[in-house]
Design a protein around this motif. Structure first.
Motif: not given
Length: 285
Positions: A237-252
């Motif tokens: 993900f880092k190589e793709a330039g993506l910063s993960l956002d822990a504030s996202h409300k995610v439905l697994h």
């Protein structure tokens, strides 16, 4: 969505949480999900348990190659994940190369953590606890030859431990006598050197780590691949330039290829593994 398209979404507008499809023969790969959720906050997990074909240890390699490739091709087309994690040693050894050639997204596999165990042993003796098929595979022989040639490697194969882990996650008690019998060869008298590291060479087994520790007659370090896989996911993900956002409300989502077995105890275990918002489905593939 591939990582390349995901990067475009970063530059061009709103972006949904990145999705990782995690695959295993049963619930064992949930131990890998625990590491991913802990180290990659904000990621969305679609977990697929191929319980319609469980256990893999009783299936031929030709059947498994065809089965796994067909199932995952369909699931990736349906869900368009950003990444695929094969959280199963058997599947990784059989079809990882095929999937990487077939699919237009990163595919992360798992192998028994023999290398780190061999590099850090203080006694020169390590154990490998895996399925009966894994301990006998040529692939495992090659790992030992490449990374643990200086070590005594004690191998114990147990398909029963996979079943125990499956039942434990659904609330069944663990028989400590069974666990002690499975572990006995690592601690038997007459070994030239004492085992100080035991590799958990099946993703089901970290689910029982606490019970295994309590049943071992002395202290050893238990080594698995969960954190290494999670590190790889984060780095991609880092190589793709993506910063993960822990504030996202995610439905697994957790999907079974056969009947969904999801009782109250299973939901409680999922919460302990980091799944705070999850939908469970049974599908026939």
């Amino acid at each position: 969505m591939s990582l390349s398209r995901m990067s475009g979404a970063i530059n061009g507008g709103p972006q949904s949480p990145p999705t990782v499809l995690v695959f295993d023969s049963g619930v064992g790969g949930l131990s890998v999900c625990q590491s991913i959720l802990s180290m990659c906050p904000g990621v969305r997990i679609i977990y697929v348990a191929d319980n319609a074909s469980f256990p893999y240890g009783t299936r031929s390699e030709s059947y498994l190659r065809s089965r796994i490739v067909n199932v995952l091709s369909g699931l990736c087309e349906q869900h368009q994940p950003d990444m695929l994690v094969i959280a199963c040693n058997t599947a990784s050894t059989l079809v990882l190369a095929d999937l990487r050639q077939l699919l237009c997204l990163p595919v992360v596999g798992v192998v028994p953590a023999i290398k780190p165990a061999a590099e850090t042993t203080q006694t020169g003796a390590i154990g490998l606890l895996a399925t009966s098929a894994t301990v006998q595979r040529d692939y495992t022989d090659q790992l030992v030859a490449d990374f643990a040639g200086h070590c005594d490697v004690i191998r114990v194969g147990s398909s029963r431990l996979v079943e125990i882990a499956e039942h434990y996650l659904r609330g069944h008690p663990v028989n400590e006598g069974e666990l002690k019998a499975i572990l006995a060869d690592f601690f038997r008298e007459g070994l030239a050197r004492k085992v100080d590291k035991i590799v958990l060479g099946c993703t089901h087994f970290p689910l029982l780590k606490q019970q295994l520790e309590s049943c071992a007659p002395r202290h050893v370090e238990w080594v698995d691949s969960g954190n290494a896989i999670a590190n790889r996911v984060c780095s991609l993900f880092k190589e793709a330039g993506l910063s993960l956002d822990a504030s996202h409300k995610v439905l697994h989502r957790i999907r079974f290829t056969g009947e969904a077995i999801a009782n109250k105890q299973f939901h409680c275990q999922l919460a302990l593994l980091g799944f705070d918002n999850v939908k469970i489905e049974g599908v026939i593939i």
